[in-house]
Write a protein that holds these residues in place. Structure first.
Motif, PDB file in Angstrom:
ATOM      1  N   ASN A 166      43.412  26.547  49.515  1.00 56.99           N
ATOM      2  CA  ASN A 166      42.402  25.783  48.781  1.00 56.99           C
ATOM      3  C   ASN A 166      41.592  24.882  49.706  1.00 56.99           C
ATOM      4  N   ARG A 167      42.274  24.250  50.631  1.00 51.42           N
ATOM      5  CA  ARG A 167      41.597  23.313  51.530  1.00 51.42           C
ATOM      6  C   ARG A 167      40.767  24.022  52.589  1.00 51.42           C
ATOM      7  N   LYS A 168      41.274  25.110  53.108  1.00 52.06           N
ATOM      8  CA  LYS A 168      40.599  25.799  54.198  1.00 52.06           C
ATOM      9  C   LYS A 168      39.468  26.715  53.738  1.00 52.06           C
ATOM     10  N   PHE A 169      39.563  27.213  52.516  1.00 51.78           N
ATOM     11  CA  PHE A 169      38.572  28.186  52.056  1.00 51.78           C
ATOM     12  C   PHE A 169      37.784  27.720  50.832  1.00 51.78           C
ATOM     13  N   GLY A 170      38.047  26.511  50.364  1.00 51.92           N
ATOM     14  CA  GLY A 170      37.306  25.995  49.237  1.00 51.92           C
ATOM     15  C   GLY A 170      37.668  26.619  47.909  1.00 51.92           C
ATOM     16  N   ALA A 171      38.892  27.140  47.803  1.00 52.14           N
ATOM     17  CA  ALA A 171      39.345  27.756  46.549  1.00 52.14           C
ATOM     18  C   ALA A 171      39.925  26.682  45.624  1.00 52.14           C
ATOM     19  N   ARG A 172      40.203  27.076  44.386  1.00 53.23           N
ATOM     20  CA  ARG A 172      40.808  26.165  43.418  1.00 53.23           C
ATOM     21  C   ARG A 172      41.978  26.844  42.723  1.00 53.23           C
ATOM     22  N   TYR A 173      42.764  27.558  43.480  1.00 59.67           N
ATOM     23  CA  TYR A 173      43.887  28.310  42.922  1.00 59.67           C
ATOM     24  C   TYR A 173      45.047  27.392  42.544  1.00 59.67           C
ATOM     25  N   THR A 174      45.775  27.766  41.509  1.00 57.43           N
ATOM     26  CA  THR A 174      47.024  27.093  41.174  1.00 57.43           C
ATOM     27  C   THR A 174      48.224  27.946  41.563  1.00 57.43           C
ATOM     28  N   ASP A 175      47.970  29.193  41.934  1.00 56.35           N
ATOM     29  CA  ASP A 175      49.025  30.126  42.332  1.00 56.35           C
ATOM     30  C   ASP A 175      48.434  31.022  43.409  1.00 56.35           C
ATOM     31  N   LEU A 176      49.250  31.433  44.367  1.00 55.80           N
ATOM     32  CA  LEU A 176      48.729  32.231  45.477  1.00 55.80           C
ATOM     33  C   LEU A 176      49.406  33.592  45.574  1.00 55.80           C
ATOM     34  N   CYS A 177      50.730  33.598  45.627  1.00 55.92           N
ATOM     35  CA  CYS A 177      51.470  34.831  45.892  1.00 55.92           C
ATOM     36  C   CYS A 177      51.939  35.480  44.592  1.00 55.92           C
ATOM     37  N   TYR A 178      51.002  35.999  43.820  1.00 52.99           N
ATOM     38  CA  TYR A 178      51.332  36.625  42.541  1.00 52.99           C
ATOM     39  C   TYR A 178      50.580  37.944  42.441  1.00 52.99           C
ATOM     40  N   GLY A 179      51.282  38.986  42.017  1.00 50.18           N
ATOM     41  CA  GLY A 179      50.717  40.327  42.058  1.00 50.18           C
ATOM     42  C   GLY A 179      50.060  40.834  40.800  1.00 50.18           C
ATOM     43  N   TYR A 180      49.927  39.991  39.778  1.00 54.59           N
ATOM     44  CA  TYR A 180      49.325  40.428  38.522  1.00 54.59           C
ATOM     45  C   TYR A 180      47.876  39.950  38.501  1.00 54.59           C
ATOM     46  N   ASN A 181      46.958  40.834  38.851  1.00 56.91           N
ATOM     47  CA  ASN A 181      45.544  40.483  38.959  1.00 56.91           C
ATOM     48  C   ASN A 181      44.691  41.647  38.471  1.00 56.91           C
ATOM     49  N   ALA A 182      43.417  41.395  38.237  1.00 54.75           N
ATOM     50  CA  ALA A 182      42.488  42.444  37.822  1.00 54.75           C
ATOM     51  C   ALA A 182      41.108  42.139  38.379  1.00 54.75           C
ATOM     52  N   PHE A 183      40.321  43.179  38.593  1.00 53.63           N
ATOM     53  CA  PHE A 183      38.989  42.984  39.154  1.00 53.63           C
ATOM     54  C   PHE A 183      38.111  44.199  38.861  1.00 53.63           C
ATOM     55  N   TRP A 184      36.800  43.987  38.990  1.00 60.42           N
ATOM     56  CA  TRP A 184      35.861  45.094  38.885  1.00 60.42           C
ATOM     57  C   TRP A 184      35.979  45.952  40.134  1.00 60.42           C
ATOM     58  N   ARG A 185      35.885  47.228  39.980  1.00 63.44           N
ATOM     59  CA  ARG A 185      36.039  48.155  41.099  1.00 63.44           C
ATOM     60  C   ARG A 185      35.078  47.846  42.251  1.00 63.44           C
ATOM     61  N   HIS A 186      33.861  47.396  41.922  1.00 67.85           N
ATOM     62  CA  HIS A 186      32.869  47.151  42.966  1.00 67.85           C
ATOM     63  C   HIS A 186      33.301  46.042  43.927  1.00 67.85           C
ATOM     64  N   CYS A 187      34.270  45.225  43.542  1.00 68.01           N
ATOM     65  CA  CYS A 187      34.751  44.155  44.422  1.00 68.01           C
ATOM     66  C   CYS A 187      35.387  44.715  45.694  1.00 68.01           C
ATOM     67  N   LEU A 188      35.917  45.924  45.616  1.00 65.82           N
ATOM     68  CA  LEU A 188      36.571  46.523  46.780  1.00 65.82           C
ATOM     69  C   LEU A 188      35.603  46.696  47.943  1.00 65.82           C
ATOM     70  N   ASP A 189      34.317  46.851  47.629  1.00 64.31           N
ATOM     71  CA  ASP A 189      33.321  47.013  48.684  1.00 64.31           C
ATOM     72  C   ASP A 189      33.086  45.718  49.451  1.00 64.31           C
ATOM     73  N   LYS A 190      33.540  44.588  48.895  1.00 60.53           N
ATOM     74  CA  LYS A 190      33.251  43.290  49.495  1.00 60.53           C
ATOM     75  C   LYS A 190      34.463  42.618  50.126  1.00 60.53           C
ATOM     76  N   ILE A 191      35.683  43.159  49.867  1.00 59.91           N
ATOM     77  CA  ILE A 191      36.859  42.460  50.390  1.00 59.91           C
ATOM     78  C   ILE A 191      37.629  43.264  51.448  1.00 59.91           C
ATOM     79  N   ASP A 192      37.360  44.557  51.595  1.00 58.78           N
ATOM     80  CA  ASP A 192      37.855  45.348  52.727  1.00 58.78           C
ATOM     81  C   ASP A 192      39.325  45.067  53.071  1.00 58.78           C
ATOM     82  N   LEU A 193      40.229  45.580  52.273  1.00 52.78           N
ATOM     83  CA  LEU A 193      41.661  45.310  52.438  1.00 52.78           C
ATOM     84  C   LEU A 193      42.257  46.109  53.594  1.00 52.78           C
TER      85      LEU A 193
END
Length: 273
Positions: A166-193
Motif C-alpha cells: 500500500n505504501r510503496k505502490f499507492g494501493a488501498r488493499y486490506t488483504d494481499l495474499c488471497y487467491g479468490y479474485n476476478a477480472f476482465w480478460r483484457h486486464c491480462l494484456d496490461k499485467i504480464d504475469l
C-alpha cells in the motif's frame, strides 16, 4: 462495457433471452464467465468446490498438475463440460497462467481447489466487474469477510506485506495474499504475469495497481481446507512474496529513471520552451 441486465420478461423478443445468462428470476448478465481452478490431487475436495459453483457460468477450466488420485475423472463426473488443461510446469502461478490462456470467457474468476472458497460469492465479484471495476479483489479482512484458515503468524505477515504494498505502490488493499479474485480478460494484456509460485496473487495485485486499473475489494470468507494438506509454507512463500514486492518496486524506480532521462521527453521540453 457489459453490465448486469434485467432478464427479459414475457412479451419481449424471446431471441434476446438467449443472449443472457440468468442469475436469478430477476437478474441476468451478458458477459461469459470462466472459472479457473488449479488442482493437484484434490479429488476429495472437488465435490465441495463444484457444489457451490453457480450454474450460469460459461465454463470451468481445471488445470491439472499431474494428479495421481483421480482428480480429472472426478471433475468430469461432477461437471461434464469441464475443460481440463494439463499443467506442464510447476507451481500455482504457472497453473493459473496456463488456465488464463485457456479461458474463452470475458470475465475470469480464480478459485482454489481445496474447498476454502464459496462459489456462491462469484456473483458479487461479477457484479463489481459489470458495474465498472476492472479487477474484483477478494478480501478476508474487508467488512463482511473472514477466515478460518490463518494462524496469527500468517495474519501478521499478510498485514505487514499488505502495508508495504500500500505504501510503496499507492494501493488501498486490506488483504494481499488471497487467491479468490476476478477480472476482465483484457486486464491480462496490461499485467504480464511471469511467476510460478504462490506469490502470483501478490504480483497480480501489484501490477493491477501499476497499470492504473480500477480495483474493487469484495468481502470474502475463507473456510478451512477440507481434505489434505496445503503446499503453502508461511516463511518460504512469505519471503518469495517479499522478493516480488522489492523487485516490482525496483522496476518502478528504473522506469521512472528512464522516463526522466528519455531523449524524446528532453526534445519535447525543448520544443515547448
Amino acid at each position: 462495457m457489459s453490465s448486469v441486465l434485467h432478464q427479459p420478461t414475457s412479451g419481449q423478443d424471446p431471441s434476446l433471452a438467449a443472449e443472457y445468462r440468468p442469475i436469478s428470476t430477476h437478474l441476468a448478465i451478458t458477459p461469459p464467465v470462466s472459472v479457473v481452478i488449479p488442482a493437484m490431487n484434490e479429488a476429495e475436495n472437488l465435490p465441495y468446490v463444484f457444489k457451490t459453483l453457480p450454474g450460469w457460468i460459461h465454463e470451468v477450466v481445471l488445470v491439472d498438475g499431474n494428479s495421481t488420485d483421480g482428480t480429472v475423472e472426478v471433475a468430469r463426473e461432477l461437471w461434464p463440460e469441464v475443460r481440463v488443461v494439463e499443467q506442464r510446469g510447476k507451481g500455482k502461478g504457472d497453473a493459473l497462467i496456463t488456465g488464463f490462456e485457456a479461458c474463452t470467457g470475458d470475465i475470469i474468476v480464480m478459485v482454489d481447489a481445496d474447498g476454502s472458497a464459496d462459489g456462491h460469492e462469484i456473483v458479487s465479484y461479477v457484479s463489481a466487474l459489470v458495474s465498472g471495476a476492472d479487477f474484483a479483489k477478494g478480501s478476508r479482512f474487508a467488512n463482511g469477510g473472514g477466515t478460518d484458515d490463518m494462524t496469527f503468524i500468517r495474519k501478521l505477515g499478510n498485514w505487514a506485506l499488505c502495508t508495504v504494498v500500500n505504501r510503496k505502490f499507492g494501493a488501498r488493499y486490506t488483504d494481499l495474499c488471497y487467491g479468490y479474485n476476478a477480472f476482465w480478460r483484457h486486464c491480462l494484456d496490461k499485467i504480464d504475469l511471469d511467476c510460478t509460485g504462490f506469490e502470483i496473487e501478490t504480483l497480480i495485485n501489484i501490477r493491477v495497481v501499476k497499470a492504473g486499473l480500477k480495483v474493487q475489494e469484495i468481502p470474502s470468507y475463507e473456510y478451512l481446507r477440507i481434505h489434505g494438506t496445503s503446499n503453502l509454507r508461511a516463511v518460504r512463500d512469505g519471503l518469495r512474496v517479499l522478493k516480488v514486492i522489492l523487485k516490482e518496486r525496483s522496476n518502478r524506480r528504473d522506469l521512472r529513471r528512464q522516463v526522466r532521462h528519455s531523449p524524446m521527453l528532453s526534445t519535447g521540453r525543448g520544443e515547448s520552451s
